[in-house]
Structures are given as structure tokens and as C-alpha cells.
Design an enzyme around this catalytic site. Structure first.
Site, mmCIF file in Angstrom:
data_model
loop_
_atom_site.group_PDB
_atom_site.id
_atom_site.type_symbol
_atom_site.label_atom_id
_atom_site.label_comp_id
_atom_site.label_asym_id
_atom_site.label_seq_id
_atom_site.Cartn_x
_atom_site.Cartn_y
_atom_site.Cartn_z
ATOM 1 N N ASP B 449 1.030 -1.128 -0.014
ATOM 2 C CA ASP B 449 -0.056 -0.161 -0.042
ATOM 3 C C ASP B 449 0.754 1.259 0.102
ATOM 4 O O ASP B 449 2.114 1.134 0.375
ATOM 5 C CB ASP B 449 -0.978 -0.038 1.308
ATOM 6 C CG ASP B 449 -1.693 1.253 1.585
ATOM 7 O OD1 ASP B 449 -2.183 1.791 0.671
ATOM 8 O OD2 ASP B 449 -1.639 1.801 2.654
ATOM 9 N N ASP B 628 -1.950 -0.469 5.797
ATOM 10 C CA ASP B 628 -2.117 -0.084 7.125
ATOM 11 C C ASP B 628 -3.379 0.466 7.107
ATOM 12 O O ASP B 628 -3.833 0.620 8.459
ATOM 13 C CB ASP B 628 -1.137 1.050 7.521
ATOM 14 C CG ASP B 628 -1.501 2.370 6.805
ATOM 15 O OD1 ASP B 628 -1.716 2.101 5.515
ATOM 16 O OD2 ASP B 628 -1.363 3.389 7.544
ATOM 17 N N ASP B 632 -7.269 -0.893 3.471
ATOM 18 C CA ASP B 632 -6.452 -2.303 3.243
ATOM 19 C C ASP B 632 -7.033 -3.508 3.910
ATOM 20 O O ASP B 632 -6.572 -4.685 3.430
ATOM 21 C CB ASP B 632 -5.044 -1.935 3.437
ATOM 22 C CG ASP B 632 -4.547 -0.739 2.720
ATOM 23 O OD1 ASP B 632 -4.353 -0.737 1.566
ATOM 24 O OD2 ASP B 632 -3.793 -0.103 3.460
#
Lengths: 52, 732
Positions: B449, B628, B632
Site C-alpha cells: 500500500d 495499514d 487495506d
């Protein structure tokens, strides 16, 4: 071989005493903080506040 | 309460009140004594212990303070008037960081109890094993007739109660497996223990030659050790994970009808409640804005780094962060119905798919259990057919079961996992799932991410040195007046350059637009392009106007420590690296080029992220997801294995298998390395155990097995397996 009738109970009693000591240590929570106990021996403070 | 007991695999009491009462008493006692629990992440030595205990016990109202270094906590007994906050300040003064722990979240007593229970069983079986072994040495060295029978009877008197007490965990789990019509590892274990003890007892009553009491008790002892290692690894990870959860006690400010404010836990919110939301606070539940204007940071939900302007009538989702203005909200959905909870449902769904992973130990047990039972049964049948001697055939069959009993298998996995996760824990990684290491070893694709994972999610101004000194000092002064992330970035960037802020008059912030003031008689503004009256550029930026002059201050997101190294190390290892983010495609492309990531996806919604991973998985890849944010969580639980940094939201940490405790991403590469060598070690251990069986089983089938041989084979295989596992710890 008659000696066995003394020695076997004696050895079992001694082993049992060791086991009882282990139980006591376990119930007294002496295995809760192994790292802390290893470090505490290095500190020079007089530990007059044992574990609550 | 009962749920906790079920989680811990404790037998659930028939009467819930009986189970609840002692725990409730413990909590009540703790409260009556005025117990406080603080987490101390930084303590590590004897001097730290003395410092903390001395500082706390000199604090007024504190009766005693005791540090637990293993758990990095201090428990304080104090008068009810002493609050955690004053203790935290007291510790901060002597340089120790401390956090309050919510004791209700930490189910310490249960974990302690289960661990002590296992240790006690190990102690009992260890005691019995040593005594029976001593008696057996006499039998092996040739004691016969009355002496041998006496020794067998004494062994029986020790072994029977021991097996009944110490092997109960195996019997219970074997019974559970049989009820579910499965053959786990515990069914052959229990069968071997019961058959060995039973046959030996029968042989003893018949004054027979062979008794396997030592083998039965030794089996129990070694397997309990394996079970305890397994339990300890999980307990450490769980307590650390609970600690992370306990650190963030979610609360909201509710407005009562009379206008007074009250501080309540988020769980007590209901739709229709009116809330006050201060700048910097997280939205506690889905809500609609009643009054006030502000900007919202939606990065945890969408991955966007740019704040969104909101006003009355706009709806907000739980998890967003209020940046600039205070607002009054009305709750539209709380708890089960909120967007946050819908996400949690998606996660639960994805996790149920992942729990289908069968661990190496399970696969070994699945192959192994039927073979063992068939071998024992067929040896019994063949011997009965040829010798027509029931007692002899039963003896051979139980010898086969004892020799093949998965003593080494029971230790093979826990010993390796314990030493591997201990090693990773010291490097700041928390392994939450028992099979995470095994899965991590198979990873060939890594999905990152962007915001908050590869980058810190905090913008850094890049154009500041290009500004003329006058504009720079005006910008610094304006930026100091706001909590907006871009303003804070400008303020800290300017102070790093040693800029003295200009003297401004009439400084005021307009929520959603920017900050305005008067400088030497002319108006100055810092904020959005339109409001400031400048031409906007295609990048994250803030705009400054001094008189007629326009200045653009571009900002970029700062890379997390170790991010570039991790990506290049992974690419060098031949691992496929992807970047998937909810942020604007241009920003994502920029970062991907900077890090050398070939494949990237921008403007991805949570479902898109999960789809990218699902597609890769469908093509046979084993995907590691590192993320995080709330956006996600679905991807984290869809992936084969997942990692999140400690700064991640609670939901993301809950969905991932491994949590990075430090700020750096570097441990990810080390974790992959350790996981691969752990998997290799587990397989070696299986091979060692199988090797021993290969030699010993034919001997047992031929009816040549003796109690001495069984004892030797069993201890040799267990010890070599444990030593092989420890090699992981010392090896570099």
C-alpha cells in the site's frame, strides 16, 4: 535386597519433595517474569517490596 | 467471559456463573486495591527496573510498584485518587515512555492460568518419567522374577495417576477430533498412551517381561513440552496484540439535551446521538454534519493524501480524521451498522477463506495417522493369525504404536516456530498467527500500500528554499496558526530552515479554505488555490499570497524508513512487487518510478485492492500484502499472508498475520529469510522423525521391540529434532 524397601520409598519421597517445591514455585508466580528476575539480581537496591 | 474461555480452548463450564464469578472477583479485587497497569515499551535492563520502581514508589499515594520486564509492564497499587496520567508524567520526567493499559481488554488471568496448568502437567510427568526410568534401568540391566515384578508394580503406581492427570489435554482434544469425525495428531497419541499403559498394566498383573510405563510417561512429557512451546509463542503474540488494542481506548464526546458534554465509550453510541468533534479527533461513528465546516483526512479509508472539505449536511464515515474546524455531528449508524463494521464483515468473510490453509503439521498428521493405525492393526492381525496368541499380538501392536508415536512430530513444528518467532520478536515483529511463518516462506509476490506503509503519510514541503526570505517568514507565521497537515508541514519545514516567523496581525483560520492575516498593512493568505487566488498546479500543494505575488509550495509524501531498501531487496530476490493505492494515479506513478516498481494501480477502492490480490492468487501466486489503512483490511485478509505496521489502524492490525513494531520496513526482508529457513527446518525435522520410524518400525513389526529400545528411539528422535530447531536460533 531388603534395602530396597527403604531406598525406594526414600527416593520417591525426595523426588516428591522436589515436585512439591516446583508446585510451590509455580503457585507463588515465580515463572511470571524470568527476564526481570535475571536482571534484578544485578541491581544493588535492597528489595524490601517483594511481589504483591 | 464464556467466549474468552472458548477462545482459550479451556473446557467451558456447564454453569457460566461459576466460570464468571472468580474472574469477576479478581477484577473487583484489582479495582479495590487501586491497581493500575502501565505499558513501558522502552525498558530493557536492571537500571530501568530500579529507576521506574523508585520513581513510582516515591510518588504520593502509590503503595507499591512492580515491573515485569518480560511483558514490559509495571503494575502499580495506589490510592484510588492516583490517576494513570500523573504516573505517566512522573515516568516521562525521568525519561521513560509509558502508556495506560485497559485491564478489561487484557485477559491476563486466563492466559496465566492455562500456562501454569500446562507447566504443572509437565512437572508431574517429568517427575514420574525420571522415577520410572530409574526403576526401569534396574529391569533393563537384568532384574528378574520378584524384583522385576515389584519394580513394575511401583512403576504402575506412579504411571497410572500421572497418565490420567498429565495426558488429559491430549485425551480431551482427541475426543473432540473424533466427535468431529477427524483423525488429528492427538488420536494416535492418545491411543498409544492408553494402549501402552493398559497393556503394561495387564503384563504387570500377569508377571510379564515387558512393561512400557516409561515409554508412555516419556511420550506424555515430550509432547507436553511441545504443547507448552506452542502455547507460549501464541500467548506472547496475543498479549502483545492485546496490548496494542488496549492502548487505544476509543471514546467520543456526546452532547446531552441540556447542552452539557459527556465522555462516553464509542460502543455506547446510538443513532440519533449528537456529538462534538474537535480538530484532530477521529470520527467515532457514521454521522451527518449539523453545524461547522472543516476538512477531513480520509487517507485511512481511501488512501487519498489530500484532505476533503466538508460542511453541514455532508456525511462522514467512522475512521476519518477531522483536521481544522470543530463540528457538531448527528450519528446515523453506530456499531454493527457502521461503515467500519461492514468492512469488518468483509474481512471476516475473507478470513474464513484463508483459515482453509492446512499447516505442515496438519498435512503430516493427515498422512500419518491412518498409516500408523493400519500398521498397528495389521501387525496385530498377522501375529494373531500365525501365533494364535492374543497377548503376544496385542504386545506387538502396542509396541508398534509406541514406536511410531509422533513424539518427534509433536515437537518438530513448535520447536522451530518458537525459536523463529522469538528471533523475529527481538527484531520488532509480532507473529500473530501460528501458521504465518509457514505461509510467509512461500511468498513470491508482494503488494504494498502507499500511504502510511511505503510512505509515512506526512507531507514534506519541497519548494520552501526557493521562496524569497520575506515570503518564507510570512508562510511560517501563517502555517503556525493551523493544524492542517500541509500547514504543519510548512511550519516544521520552515523552522528546520531556521526561518524567523514574521509578525502578523488579525490572524484567523477559515475552515476548509486556509489562513488569512495582515502583514505590514497588506493581506496575506495561505491555503487552497481558488481561495488564495492563484493558479493551481497538478500536485499536492498549498498556495501563499503576499500582496499581489503568488507562491506555490509543493509537498511530497516522505518515504518510510527502509522502504526503498526493502523494495530493491525484494526485486533482487526475484519477487514480483506491486504498488496498489487509493491515491491519485499521478502520485502513485511518481512513487512507483522512484522505487523502481514496474506494476502499479492508482485510485483503487478497497474492493479493487482485494481484486488485484485475488487475480494474482488465481494465477497461482502466493501474495504478501503490506498495508495499514482501513481501505487495506479486505486486501490484507484476502492475501495469502499479510503484514501491517504498528501505526496502522486497529482493524488493519487485526486483519494481518504479522505486525511490525518499529518504524522501519526493513524487518520484512528478514522475516522472509527467517520464514524460509524455518520451513526448511520443519521439513528436515519431519525427515528426521520419519528416518527413525523407518528403522524402528520393522523391528517392532518383527516383535523384537523391547522397552529399552522404545525408550532409546523416542528420546534420541526428540532430542535431535529439538537440537535441529535450535540451530535456527544460533545460525545467521
Amino acid at each position: 535386597m531388603a534395602i530396597l524397601s527403604y531406598l525406594i520409598p526414600v527416593s520417591l519421597l525426595l523426588g516428591g519433595a522436589g515436585l512439591a517445591a516446583f508446585f510451590w514455585a509455580l503457585r507463588a508466580r515465580q515463572y511470571e517474569d524470568p527476564q526481570g528476575d535475571a536482571q534484578r539480581i544485578l541491581s544493588s537496591d535492597y528489595d524490601n517490596h517483594p511481589k504483591p | 467471559m464464556v467466549d474468552v474461555a472458548a477462545d482459550m480452548h479451556l473446557p467451558v463450564s456447564a454453569c457460566p456463573a461459576c466460570a464468571a464469578a472468580p474472574a469477576a472477583c479478581a477484577v473487583a479485587q484489582q479495582a479495590a486495591r487501586g491497581g493500575l497497569l502501565l505499558s513501558l515499551p522502552a525498558i530493557h535492563c536492571a537500571i530501568c527496573i530500579s529507576d521506574v520502581e523508585r520513581a513510582l514508589s516515591h510518588h504520593r499515594g502509590v503503595r507499591s510498584a512492580r515491573v515485569n520486564l518480560t511483558l514490559k509492564r509495571v503494575s502499580v497499587v495506589a490510592e484510588p485518587t492516583v490517576t494513570a496520567t500523573e504516573l505517566i508524567t512522573c515516568l516521562a520526567q525521568i525519561g521513560y515512555e509509558a502508556h495506560e493499559l485497559d485491564q478489561t481488554v487484557l485477559s491476563l488471568t486466563q492466559t496465566d492460568k492455562a500456562g501454569r496448568d500446562l507447566l504443572m502437567r509437565i512437572g508431574v510427568s517429568g517427575f514420574a518419567m525420571m522415577n520410572i526410568m530409574l526403576l526401569s534401568v534396574a529391569v533393563w540391566s537384568g532384574a528378574d522374577h520378584a524384583t522385576r515384578d515389584l519394580f513394575h508394580w511401583i512403576s504402575a503406581a506412579i504411571a497410572l495417576p500421572t497418565v490420567i492427570f498429565a495426558a488429559r489435554p491430549f485425551f480431551a482434544s482427541a475426543l473432540g477430533a473424533l466427535r468431529a469425525r477427524r483423525l488429528g495428531m492427538d488420536v494416535p497419541i492418545s491411543l498409544a498412551i492408553i494402549l501402552a499403559t493398559g497393556m503394561s498394566f495387564y503384563e504387570t498383573t500377569q508377571a510379564g517381561h515387558h512393561a512400557y510405563f516409561d515409554a508412555a510417561v516419556m511420550l506424555t512429557f515430550f509432547l507436553l513440552v511441545g504443547r507448552y512451546l506452542d502455547f507460549r509463542t501464541r500467548a506472547v503474540a496475543r498479549s502483545a496484540a492485546q496490548e496494542l488494542a488496549a492502548l487505544e481506548v476509543a471514546r467520543a464526546t456526546r452532547l446531552r439535551d441540556d447542552g452539557a458534554e459527556e465522555d462516553i465509550p464509542v460502543a455506547d453510541l446510538c443513532p440519533g446521538d449528537r456529538l462534538r468533534l474537535r480538530p484532530g479527533a477521529r470520527v467515532p461513528a457514521d454521522a451527518v454534519i449539523e453545524t461547522g465546516r472543516s476538512e477531513m483526512d480520509r487517507s485511512v479509508l481511501s488512501g487519498e493524501t489530500l484532505p476533503v472539505t466538508v460542511g453541514p449536511g455532508d456525511s462522514l464515515c467512522a475512521g476519518e480524521v477531522n483536521l481544522t474546524g470543530p463540528m457538531q455531528l448527528r450519528v446515523t449508524a453506530a456499531g454493527r451498522d457502521s461503515a467500519l463494521h461492514r468492512m469488518a464483515d468483509l474481512v471476516a468473510h475473507a478470513e474464513s477463506a484463508r483459515s482453509k490453509y492446512t499447516s505442515l503439521a496438519e498435512r503430516a498428521a493427515r498422512a500419518y495417522a491412518p498409516i500408523v493405525h493400519l500398521l498397528a492393526l495389521s501387525s496385530f492381525a498377522v501375529w494373531l493369525w500365525f501365533s494364535r496368541d492374543m497377548r503376544l499380538s496385542l504386545n506387538v501392536a502396542s509396541a508398534v504404536l509406541i514406536i511410531t508415536c509422533p513424539c518427534a512430530l509433536g515437537l518438530a513444528v513448535p520447536a522451530v516456530v518458537t525459536s523463529a518467532s522469538g528471533r523475529l520478536f527481538r527484531r520488532g515483529m509480532l507473529i500473530k498467527s501460528g501458521t504465518a511463518l509457514e505461509r510467509l516462506a512461500q511468498v513470491d509476490t508482494v503488494v504494498f500500500d502507499k500511504t502510511g506503509t511505503l510512505t509515512l503519510g506526512e507531507p514534506q514541503p519541497v519548494d520552501l528554499p526557493k521562496l524569497d526570505p520575506r515570503a518564507l517568514s510570512v508562510a511560517a507565521a501563517l502555517a503556525q496558526g493551523s493544524a492542517h497537515p500541509l500547514a504543519r508541514a510548512v511550519a516544521s519545514g520552515a523552522s528546520a530552515l531556521g526561518v524567523v516567523p514574521a509578525l502578523l496581525e488579525n490572524l484567523h483560520e477559515i475552515a476548509g479554505d486556509g489562513i488569512a492575516a495582515t502583514y505590514q498593512g497588506q493581506p496575506v493568505r495561505l491555503g487552497r488555490a481558488q481561495w488564495v487566488g492563484c493558479d493551481s498546479v497538478a500536485a499536492t500543494a498549498t498556495y501563499l499570497r503576499v500582496g499581489q505575488a503568488c507562491h506555490v509550495i509543493r509537498c511530497t509524501d516522505q518515504l518510510r524508513e527502509g522502504a526503498a531498501e526493502v523494495v530493491s531487496a525484494l526485486i533482487n530476490q526475484g519477487i514480483h512487487v506491486l504498488l496498489v493505492s487509493g491515491d491519485a494515479p499521478a502520485t502513485v506513478q511518481d512513487l512507483a518510478q522512484k522505487l523502481g516498481i514496474a506494476q502499479w494501480h492508482g485510485a483503487a477502492r478497497p474492493e479493487d485492492k482485494a481484486r488485484v490480490i485475488a487475480n494474482a492468487t488465481a494465477n497461482g501466486a502466493h501474495v504478501l500484502m503490506v498495508g495499514d489503512g482501513l481501505n487495506d483490511t479486505v486486501a490484507l485478509s484476502t492475501a495469502y499472508v499479510s503484514i501491517s505496521p504498528a501505526s496502522a489502524l486497529d482493524a488493519a492490525r487485526a486483519a494481518s498475520d504479522i505486525v511490525l513494531m518499529g518504524a522501519s520496513l526493513m524487518p520484512v526482508v528478514q522475516a522472509l529469510h527467517v520464514a524460509r529457513s524455518a520451513r526448511r527446518r520443519i521439513k528436515q525435522n519431519f525427515a528426521i522423525a520419519a528416518g527413525y520410524n523407518m528403522i524402528a518400525v520393522p523391528v517392532a513389526l518383527a516383535g523384537l521391540a523391547t522397552p529399552l529400545g522404545a525408550a532409546l528411539a523416542m528420546s534420541a528422535s526428540s532430542i535431535s529434532v529439538s537440537l535441529n530447531a535450535l540451530r535456527l536460533k544460533s545460525g545467521r
